[in-house]
Design an enzyme around this catalytic site. Structure first.
Site, PDB file in Angstrom:
ATOM      1  N   GLY A 271       2.745  -5.305   7.689  1.00  0.00           N
ATOM      2  CA  GLY A 271       1.557  -6.276   7.126  1.00  0.00           C
ATOM      3  C   GLY A 271       0.087  -7.008   7.611  1.00  0.00           C
ATOM      4  O   GLY A 271       0.069  -6.770   8.355  1.00  0.00           O
ATOM      5  N   SER A 272      -0.004  -8.623   7.544  1.00  0.00           N
ATOM      6  CA  SER A 272      -1.165  -8.255   8.287  1.00  0.00           C
ATOM      7  C   SER A 272      -1.093  -9.238   9.046  1.00  0.00           C
ATOM      8  O   SER A 272       0.179  -9.802   9.512  1.00  0.00           O
ATOM      9  CB  SER A 272      -2.156  -9.615   6.976  1.00  0.00           C
ATOM     10  OG  SER A 272      -1.827 -10.648   6.880  1.00  0.00           O
TER      11      SER A 272
ATOM     12  N   LYS B 238      12.828  -7.941   1.376  1.00  0.00           N
ATOM     13  CA  LYS B 238      11.715  -8.623   0.518  1.00  0.00           C
ATOM     14  C   LYS B 238       9.818  -7.470   0.961  1.00  0.00           C
ATOM     15  O   LYS B 238       9.332  -8.068   1.448  1.00  0.00           O
ATOM     16  CB  LYS B 238      11.214  -9.756   1.033  1.00  0.00           C
ATOM     17  CG  LYS B 238      11.191 -10.884   0.327  1.00  0.00           C
ATOM     18  CD  LYS B 238       9.549 -10.576  -0.232  1.00  0.00           C
ATOM     19  CE  LYS B 238       8.531 -11.133   0.207  1.00  0.00           C
ATOM     20  NZ  LYS B 238       6.999 -10.892  -0.443  1.00  0.00           N
TER      21      LYS B 238
ATOM     22  N   GLU C 103       7.275   1.891  15.308  1.00  0.00           N
ATOM     23  CA  GLU C 103       8.499   1.919  14.466  1.00  0.00           C
ATOM     24  C   GLU C 103       8.632   3.537  14.721  1.00  0.00           C
ATOM     25  O   GLU C 103       8.157   4.277  16.167  1.00  0.00           O
ATOM     26  CB  GLU C 103       7.881   2.274  13.058  1.00  0.00           C
ATOM     27  CG  GLU C 103       8.469   0.367  12.634  1.00  0.00           C
ATOM     28  CD  GLU C 103       7.646   0.117  11.227  1.00  0.00           C
ATOM     29  OE1 GLU C 103       6.907   1.113  10.894  1.00  0.00           O
ATOM     30  OE2 GLU C 103       8.727  -0.797  10.547  1.00  0.00           O
TER      31      GLU C 103
ATOM     32  N   GLN D  46      -8.494  -8.528  -3.115  1.00  0.00           N
ATOM     33  CA  GLN D  46      -8.300  -7.650  -1.888  1.00  0.00           C
ATOM     34  C   GLN D  46      -9.229  -6.697  -2.770  1.00  0.00           C
ATOM     35  O   GLN D  46     -10.457  -6.572  -1.611  1.00  0.00           O
ATOM     36  CB  GLN D  46      -7.251  -6.367  -2.020  1.00  0.00           C
ATOM     37  CG  GLN D  46      -7.780  -5.585  -0.876  1.00  0.00           C
ATOM     38  CD  GLN D  46      -7.495  -6.306   0.476  1.00  0.00           C
ATOM     39  OE1 GLN D  46      -7.071  -6.627   0.481  1.00  0.00           O
ATOM     40  NE2 GLN D  46      -8.200  -5.596   1.380  1.00  0.00           N
TER      41      GLN D  46
ATOM     42  N   CYS E  29      -3.118   1.034   7.092  1.00  0.00           N
ATOM     43  CA  CYS E  29      -3.876   0.641   7.646  1.00  0.00           C
ATOM     44  C   CYS E  29      -4.559   1.333   8.923  1.00  0.00           C
ATOM     45  O   CYS E  29      -4.958   0.880   9.819  1.00  0.00           O
ATOM     46  CB  CYS E  29      -2.331   0.024   8.366  1.00  0.00           C
ATOM     47  SG  CYS E  29      -0.955   1.312   8.801  1.00  0.00           S
TER      48      CYS E  29
ATOM     49  N   ASN F 111       0.738  -0.811   0.388  1.00  0.00           N
ATOM     50  CA  ASN F 111      -0.007  -0.025   0.470  1.00  0.00           C
ATOM     51  C   ASN F 111       0.973   1.363  -0.009  1.00  0.00           C
ATOM     52  O   ASN F 111       0.754   2.782  -0.615  1.00  0.00           O
ATOM     53  CB  ASN F 111      -1.027   0.083   1.190  1.00  0.00           C
ATOM     54  CG  ASN F 111      -0.440  -0.255   2.925  1.00  0.00           C
ATOM     55  OD1 ASN F 111       0.929  -0.810   2.454  1.00  0.00           O
ATOM     56  ND2 ASN F 111      -1.306  -0.038   3.613  1.00  0.00           N
TER      57      ASN F 111
ATOM     58  N   GLY G  83       1.654 -11.850  10.629  1.00  0.00           N
ATOM     59  CA  GLY G  83       1.931 -11.254  11.599  1.00  0.00           C
ATOM     60  C   GLY G  83       2.861 -12.186  12.638  1.00  0.00           C
ATOM     61  O   GLY G  83       3.455 -12.438  13.092  1.00  0.00           O
TER      62      GLY G  83
ATOM     63  N   GLU H  21       5.034  -4.887  12.169  1.00  0.00           N
ATOM     64  CA  GLU H  21       3.674  -3.633  12.672  1.00  0.00           C
ATOM     65  C   GLU H  21       2.048  -4.091  11.827  1.00  0.00           C
ATOM     66  O   GLU H  21       2.281  -4.369  10.409  1.00  0.00           O
ATOM     67  CB  GLU H  21       3.783  -2.373  11.553  1.00  0.00           C
ATOM     68  CG  GLU H  21       4.909  -1.648  12.848  1.00  0.00           C
ATOM     69  CD  GLU H  21       4.595  -0.863  13.923  1.00  0.00           C
ATOM     70  OE1 GLU H  21       2.998  -0.945  13.791  1.00  0.00           O
ATOM     71  OE2 GLU H  21       5.317  -0.509  14.002  1.00  0.00           O
TER      72      GLU H  21
ATOM     73  N   GLU I 205     -10.933  -5.768   9.123  1.00  0.00           N
ATOM     74  CA  GLU I 205     -10.043  -5.274   7.849  1.00  0.00           C
ATOM     75  C   GLU I 205     -10.497  -5.011   7.369  1.00  0.00           C
ATOM     76  O   GLU I 205     -10.293  -6.557   6.040  1.00  0.00           O
ATOM     77  CB  GLU I 205      -8.786  -5.328   8.974  1.00  0.00           C
ATOM     78  CG  GLU I 205      -8.047  -4.093   8.316  1.00  0.00           C
ATOM     79  CD  GLU I 205      -6.896  -4.145   7.775  1.00  0.00           C
ATOM     80  OE1 GLU I 205      -6.103  -5.666   7.780  1.00  0.00           O
ATOM     81  OE2 GLU I 205      -5.831  -3.388   8.028  1.00  0.00           O
TER      82      GLU I 205
HETATM   83  P1  NAD Z   1       0.571  -9.573   3.753  1.00  0.00           P
HETATM   84  O1  NAD Z   1       0.514  -9.937   5.106  1.00  0.00           O
HETATM   85  O2  NAD Z   1      -0.173 -10.830   2.911  1.00  0.00           O
HETATM   86  O3  NAD Z   1       1.850  -9.463   3.303  1.00  0.00           O
HETATM   87  C1  NAD Z   1       2.414  -8.475   3.677  1.00  0.00           C
HETATM   88  C2  NAD Z   1       3.931  -9.134   3.090  1.00  0.00           C
HETATM   89  O4  NAD Z   1       4.904  -9.799   4.121  1.00  0.00           O
HETATM   90  C3  NAD Z   1       3.935  -9.376   1.738  1.00  0.00           C
HETATM   91  O5  NAD Z   1       5.932  -8.754   1.386  1.00  0.00           O
HETATM   92  C4  NAD Z   1       3.908 -10.711   1.751  1.00  0.00           C
HETATM   93  O6  NAD Z   1       4.534 -11.090   0.378  1.00  0.00           O
HETATM   94  C5  NAD Z   1       4.930 -10.694   2.658  1.00  0.00           C
HETATM   95  N1  NAD Z   1       4.194 -12.590   2.976  1.00  0.00           N
HETATM   96  C6  NAD Z   1       3.996 -13.024   3.161  1.00  0.00           C
HETATM   97  N2  NAD Z   1       3.407 -14.263   3.345  1.00  0.00           N
HETATM   98  C7  NAD Z   1       4.157 -14.351   4.368  1.00  0.00           C
HETATM   99  C8  NAD Z   1       4.646 -15.260   5.571  1.00  0.00           C
HETATM  100  N3  NAD Z   1       4.255 -16.441   5.467  1.00  0.00           N
HETATM  101  N4  NAD Z   1       6.401 -15.318   5.425  1.00  0.00           N
HETATM  102  C9  NAD Z   1       7.195 -14.439   5.640  1.00  0.00           C
HETATM  103  N5  NAD Z   1       6.433 -13.192   4.845  1.00  0.00           N
HETATM  104  C10 NAD Z   1       4.994 -13.241   4.482  1.00  0.00           C
HETATM  105  O7  NAD Z   1      -0.200  -8.207   4.398  1.00  0.00           O
HETATM  106  P2  NAD Z   1      -0.573  -7.384   2.740  1.00  0.00           P
HETATM  107  O8  NAD Z   1      -1.771  -8.106   1.741  1.00  0.00           O
HETATM  108  O9  NAD Z   1       0.313  -7.256   1.262  1.00  0.00           O
HETATM  109  O10 NAD Z   1      -0.749  -5.546   3.559  1.00  0.00           O
HETATM  110  C11 NAD Z   1      -2.594  -5.315   4.091  1.00  0.00           C
HETATM  111  C12 NAD Z   1      -2.221  -5.624   5.087  1.00  0.00           C
HETATM  112  O11 NAD Z   1      -0.439  -5.197   5.660  1.00  0.00           O
HETATM  113  C13 NAD Z   1      -3.468  -4.977   5.788  1.00  0.00           C
HETATM  114  O12 NAD Z   1      -4.033  -5.703   6.888  1.00  0.00           O
HETATM  115  C14 NAD Z   1      -2.964  -3.702   6.750  1.00  0.00           C
HETATM  116  O13 NAD Z   1      -3.784  -3.054   7.765  1.00  0.00           O
HETATM  117  C15 NAD Z   1      -1.201  -4.178   6.931  1.00  0.00           C
HETATM  118  N6  NAD Z   1      -0.280  -2.468   7.337  1.00  0.00           N
HETATM  119  C16 NAD Z   1       0.325  -2.610   8.635  1.00  0.00           C
HETATM  120  C17 NAD Z   1       0.691  -1.333   8.813  1.00  0.00           C
HETATM  121  C18 NAD Z   1       1.300  -1.092  10.016  1.00  0.00           C
HETATM  122  O14 NAD Z   1       2.217  -0.487  10.017  1.00  0.00           O
HETATM  123  N7  NAD Z   1       0.432  -1.732  10.766  1.00  0.00           N
HETATM  124  C19 NAD Z   1       1.463  -1.100   7.620  1.00  0.00           C
HETATM  125  C20 NAD Z   1       0.896  -0.839   6.144  1.00  0.00           C
HETATM  126  C21 NAD Z   1      -0.676  -1.993   6.399  1.00  0.00           C
END
Ligand code: NAD
Length: 467
Positions: free
Chosen positions: A217-218, A166, A447, A320, A273, A143, A222, A239, A370
């Site tokens: 990420g999600s 990555k 962060e 999405q 997020c 995003n 996490g 995060e 979410e």
């Molecule tokens: P995602 O968790 O699907 O992916 C994020 C990253 O993690 C990508 O690079 C993906 O390839 C990698 N990934 C996926 N599965 C993995 C695994 N098993 N092991 C290691 N890496 C893996 O998230 P997304 O769909 O790309 O992003 C949207 C999410 O991110 C939403 O939930 C959003 O709220 C969150 N987000 C949080 C913040 C924050 O700062 N808190 C900021 C932006 C987005």
């Protein structure tokens, strides 16, 4: 994003569904090579003086600013977000964050003397050293491909770490372009960028050569990341997702807050997020607030971010988009009323208009989960305690806001929210000076600011006995 050959990652423009370009997927054995390169670079980089590392960071920030137009074109090609936003909200903000940290670092982040009580002062002398951790895995979503990476690179580098990044498979070209630009000032091995999907991220996170995983990420991912960290007791910063509530109190002027609420929910097409993801409005001002949101939803210009008239771009990818559509359909089945939007826009891109849903409550997925897209549930309340209870009842705790005509009252109410950040009469404002992180399932660690820097260090206490 679709693979046309198993070793090729194709980046797709979500507005046109045309390919933007492709990159070779990093093979697993090359992850080991990148980690080894980062380890070797760390031996040199950690011995560069902090002010000199800060100078490199300042130069890196300058280069991003110099190349902002070209980077913005790539961001817009991969996300189709409005170009002005890519420049102002993403690139310039990333530059400001990095420059602030670089300027503060030598002054605020240097090693410290330990303060002893009078009793021990005469016999002991001790220092706290902020030691780097080593190789950091920086894993980021699509995003905000530049700023979310910058929040990791800047403190990690300043503290003397090296990074293997990555980025998301939906925005690989942006990160590679930034890395290529930074080569001019960042020594070899200090930044390494891998291209690939989720499995590659898992492989990197679990790699024994990595000492810290900094992940954005999600929530679901996490939790997996924590699992990969266990074997080597890696440090983690997570995060994660949010389901931010905004509570509108009975004393607001609806006309004064409608604009802020609308953009708090729909900026970057809701793919933030910390976007407002649930809106609780007091019954006294409910009708005019809904009206104000609906008017804006119907008027806002949705389109390709390359068009200067565009205010909202598409949803980034098919998965999405289908998630957002599924949540709105589910809300409809649960009795939800669609006040604006609610149907995918015709044409080839992943366009979904800003959608305002009323007559839903707890137990409906659009409220509980979410959505991360252009759909907002607006809920009516009569007692503030009930609204707070509803706001706090999910597992999420990233941000939250209170909207009021009385800022002091808002400041008290917002403290009742279980969230990493609480805003009054605004939402999403994130500064380099304050820690950013989530309560509950929205994350672990922080962060930004001094806290973001410390997250990339390990303390060593050097304690000496005076002769
Ligand atoms: P995602 O968790 O699907 O992916 C994020 C990253 O993690 C990508 O690079 C993906 O390839 C990698 N990934 C996926 N599965 C993995 C695994 N098993 N092991 C290691 N890496 C893996 O998230 P997304 O769909 O790309 O992003 C949207 C999410 O991110 C939403 O939930 C959003 O709220 C969150 N987000 C949080 C913040 C924050 O700062 N808190 C900021 C932006 C987005």
């Amino acid at each position: 994003m679709a693979a046309i050959a198993s070793d090729e990652l194709v980046s797709t423009n979500p507005a046109t569904l045309e390919p933007v370009g492709s990159v070779r997927r990093t093979r697993r054995e090359n992850v080991t090579r990148s980690v080894a390169d980062a380890r070797a670079a760390h031996e040199l980089w950690r011995n560069v003086r902090l002010p000199d590392r800060a100078a490199v960071l300042r130069e890196a920030a300058r280069l991003v600013r110099v190349h902002a137009d070209a980077i913005a074109d790539t961001i817009v090609a991969e996300t189709a977000k409005p170009r002005t936003e890519a420049i102002a909200n993403e690139l310039y903000t990333a530059v400001d964050h990095a420059a602030w940290l670089a300027n503060e670092a030598p002054r605020v982040l240097a090693d410290e003397r330990v303060r002893f009580s009078q009793l021990h002062l005469k016999t002991k002398k001790a220092w706290l050293l902020y030691e780097p951790l080593g190789v950091v895995a920086a894993i980021t979503p699509w995003n905000f491909p530049v700023i979310l990476l910058a929040w990791k690179l800047a403190p990690a580098w300043l503290a003397g770490n090296t990074v293997v990044a990555k980025p998301s498979p939906y925005t690989p070209l942006t990160s590679l372009m930034v890395a290529d630009i930074l080569k001019e000032v960042v020594p070899p091995g200090v930044l390494n960028v891998l291209s690939g999907g989720n499995e590659l991220g898992a492989h990197l996170a679990a790699h024994p050569g990595v000492r810290k995983i900094s992940f954005t990420g999600s929530v679901a991912t996490g939790k997996k990341i924590m699992g990969y960290a266990v074997e080597d007791l890696k440090r983690v910063t997570l995060e994660l997702g949010g389901n931010d509530p905004a509570i509108v109190l009975d004393d607001v002027d609806p006309n004064a807050v409608a604009e802020g609420l609308f953009w708090g929910a729909f900026q970057n097409s809701g793919q933030v997020c910390t976007a407002i993801k649930r809106l609780y409005v007091h019954e006294k001002v409910y009708e005019p607030i809904v009206k104000g949101l609906v008017e804006r939803a119907k008027k806002v210009r949705v389109g390709d971010g390359m068009d200067p008239e565009t205010q909202l771009g598409p949803i980034n990818n098919k998965m999405q988009l289908e998630r957002v559509m599924g949540l709105v359909d589910d809300a409809k089945k649960s009795g939800g009323k669609i006040e604006a939007g609610g149907t995918r826009l015709e044409g080839s891109g992943y366009f979904y208009p800003p959608t305002i849903v009323t007559n839903v409550g707890a137990g409906v997925r659009l409220v509980d989960e979410e959505q991360f897209g252009t759909a907002l549930p607006v809920l009516k309340y009569s007692k503030l305690d009930d609204a707070l209870e509803q706001a706090n009842r999910t597992h999420y705790g990233l941000g939250g806001s209170v909207w009021t005509g009385d800022v002091e009252r808002g400041r008290k109410v917002v403290q009742e929210l279980d969230s990493g950040t609480g805003w009054v009469n605004q939402h999403m404002d994130i500064t380099p000076f304050a820690p950013f992180g989530g309560a509950k399932w929205s994350g672990i660690g922080y962060e930004n600011g001094r806290w973001g820097y410390e997250a990339f260090t390990e303390l060593q206490v050097v304690n000496t006995k005076k002769a």
